[in-house]
Design an enzyme around this catalytic site. Sequence first.
Site, short mmCIF file in Angstrom:
data_model
loop_
_atom_site.label_atom_id
_atom_site.label_comp_id
_atom_site.label_asym_id
_atom_site.label_seq_id
_atom_site.Cartn_x
_atom_site.Cartn_y
_atom_site.Cartn_z
N LYS A 55 -7.45 5.11 3.50
CA LYS A 55 -6.80 4.50 2.35
C LYS A 55 -7.60 4.88 1.10
O LYS A 55 -8.84 4.92 1.16
CB LYS A 55 -6.81 2.98 2.57
CG LYS A 55 -6.16 2.15 1.49
CD LYS A 55 -6.13 0.68 1.93
CE LYS A 55 -5.52 -0.24 0.92
NZ LYS A 55 -5.43 -1.63 1.39
N SER A 100 -0.91 -3.65 1.48
CA SER A 100 -1.11 -2.52 0.61
C SER A 100 -1.49 -1.22 1.34
O SER A 100 -1.40 -0.16 0.73
CB SER A 100 -2.20 -2.84 -0.42
OG SER A 100 -3.44 -3.10 0.22
N SER A 116 -3.24 -6.79 4.30
CA SER A 116 -2.90 -5.40 4.00
C SER A 116 -3.06 -4.40 5.13
O SER A 116 -2.60 -3.27 5.01
CB SER A 116 -3.71 -4.91 2.82
OG SER A 116 -3.06 -5.30 1.65
N1 GLN Z 1 -0.26 -8.63 -0.24
C1 GLN Z 1 -1.52 -9.22 -0.52
C2 GLN Z 1 -1.85 -9.08 -1.99
O1 GLN Z 1 -1.10 -8.46 -2.69
C3 GLN Z 1 -2.58 -8.64 0.35
C4 GLN Z 1 -3.25 -7.44 -0.19
C5 GLN Z 1 -4.38 -6.97 0.64
O2 GLN Z 1 -4.63 -7.46 1.75
N2 GLN Z 1 -5.12 -6.03 0.07
O3 GLN Z 1 -2.83 -9.59 -2.45
#
Ligand code: GLN
Length: 439
Positions: free
Chosen positions: A37, A112, A136
Site C-alpha cells: 500500500k 482504504s 482498512s
Molecule cells: N474507513 C475508515 C476510515 O476512513 C478506516 C480507514 C482505515 O482503516 N485506514 O477512517
Amino acid sequence: MVHLFEEEALARAKELDAQRASGKTMGKLHGVVVTLKEVICYKDHPVSASSRMLENVIAPYHATAIQQLLSEDAIIIGTVSCDEFAMGSSNENSCFGPVRNALDPDRVPGGSSGGSAVAVQAGLCMVSLGSDTGGSVRQPADFCGIVGMKPTYGRVSRHGLIAYGSSFDQIGVLSNNVEDAAKVLEVIAGKDEYDATVSSMPVPKYDQLMHAEVPVKPRIGYFKEMLAHPALDPEIRMKLENFLAQLQNDGYPVVALDFPLLEYIVPTYYVLTTAEASSNLSRYDGIRYGYQAASNPEDLNAFYALNRSEGFGKEVKKRIMLGTFVLSAGYFDAYYTKAQQVRRLLLDASNRVFNEVDFLCMPVSPTTAFKIGEKTTDPIEMYLADIFTVYANLVGIPAMALPLFQHTNGLPFGLQLHGRHFDEAGLFALAQQWMTRYC
Ligand code: GLN
C-alpha cells in the site's frame, strides 16, 4: 498498481533463484511476490499516500516491516493505490483515481487498502501489506473475497508507516489464504527500537501453531445488537445466523452478548482518529518535501495554506478540520475527552467479554461491495460502513476477515473473527479450521 518495479524485481528473482540453486539457506518468504500500500516506506521508492501532497516523495528509509520482508527474501514488485492517507472505505479518495473491484469494475474494492485487495484478488501478487486504522485491511478483503488480517495494536512496528491515527494504525496482511497471512505476520511482527508502542513479547511460530488441532471447542461470542443492526443486509444477517447455528450444532459453545455501546463506536472512532490525523498531518507543509504551490504567496503562512489547500484532497481536509475542531480549547472536553472516556469503557467491556468467550464473531461490512459513486455524496453512510470493523481498533485486539460466503448478488462476503490481545496464534488456528471445514 501505482508503481511497478519491474526490472529490479526480475533481477531480485534471478538472484534468489541462484541462491536456491547454490543450496544456501533460504529465507522464510523466499521468492514471495509482495505489493505494498502506498503508505509504507520502501527505501528509494515512491511513497505518496495516494496524495498530491506526497506525489513525488521518495522514501528515505525502509519501514521496519519492509526490512523484515526483504531479509526473509520476499520480492516487492510494486506499490498499489489506496484512499488518500488511508482515509476512506471505498478507494475513491485517491489522487490516482478510483480502484475498481476485479469481480465487477463498476463496484468499489473497499478501502482504504483497496489496491492491495485487488492486487491479491486479481493474482498480481501473492500477498499485499496494507494498513488498518478502522477496518482498512478487513473491509477491502471482504469486498474482494480474500483474507484480511489486522494484528493486535503493538504487534507490528509502525516505523515507516505514514501515520493516520497513531493509536489505531497497524500494518496488516491481505492474502489468498490464512496460511499466507500467518507466514507473513510471523516475519513482520516483533519488537523494534524505532517504535515505542510495539510490544517486546516474543513472536510465536504462527505458521506451525496454526496447524495445531484445537483440543477443546473454543467459546464463540457474538453481539446481539450487531446482528440486529438495521443497516445490515438481510442476507448477510441470515447467513451469519445460520453459521452460528451450525457452530452450535458442531459443539461450539455459542454465547449471545449484549453490546449497548454499539451506537457510540463510529462517532468515537471518528472523533479520535480525526484528532490524531489533524496532528499527524500538520507536518506536511511543502517546505522540505511534498507539494509546493506554483503561485507566489505573500508570506510564509499564505505559503503553508496554499500548499496544504492544493496538496490535500477533500476528504483529508475535512478530517483535518474536524480533528482541529474536536481538539480546540472550547470543545476539547465535550468531544475529545468524552471520546477517550468511551474508548476506555469499550476496552473494559471488551476485557469482560473475553472472560466469557474466547473469540468474537461479527459481520465485516453491512453490505457487499457497493457501486462506485454510490456513497460519495453521503459521508454519514460512508462512515457507517465501518460499524463492524472499528471496534477492534478502538480496543486494540486482533481481527480477521474470512471469505466464507457468497451473496445471491454474486459477490463474496465474509465473517469477522476477533481474538484476545496478542492471540494471533489462536485466531489463525481457528480461522484455518473454519476455512477448511465451512468454506
Ligand atoms: N474507513 C475508515 C476510515 O476512513 C478506516 C480507514 C482505515 O482503516 N485506514 O477512517
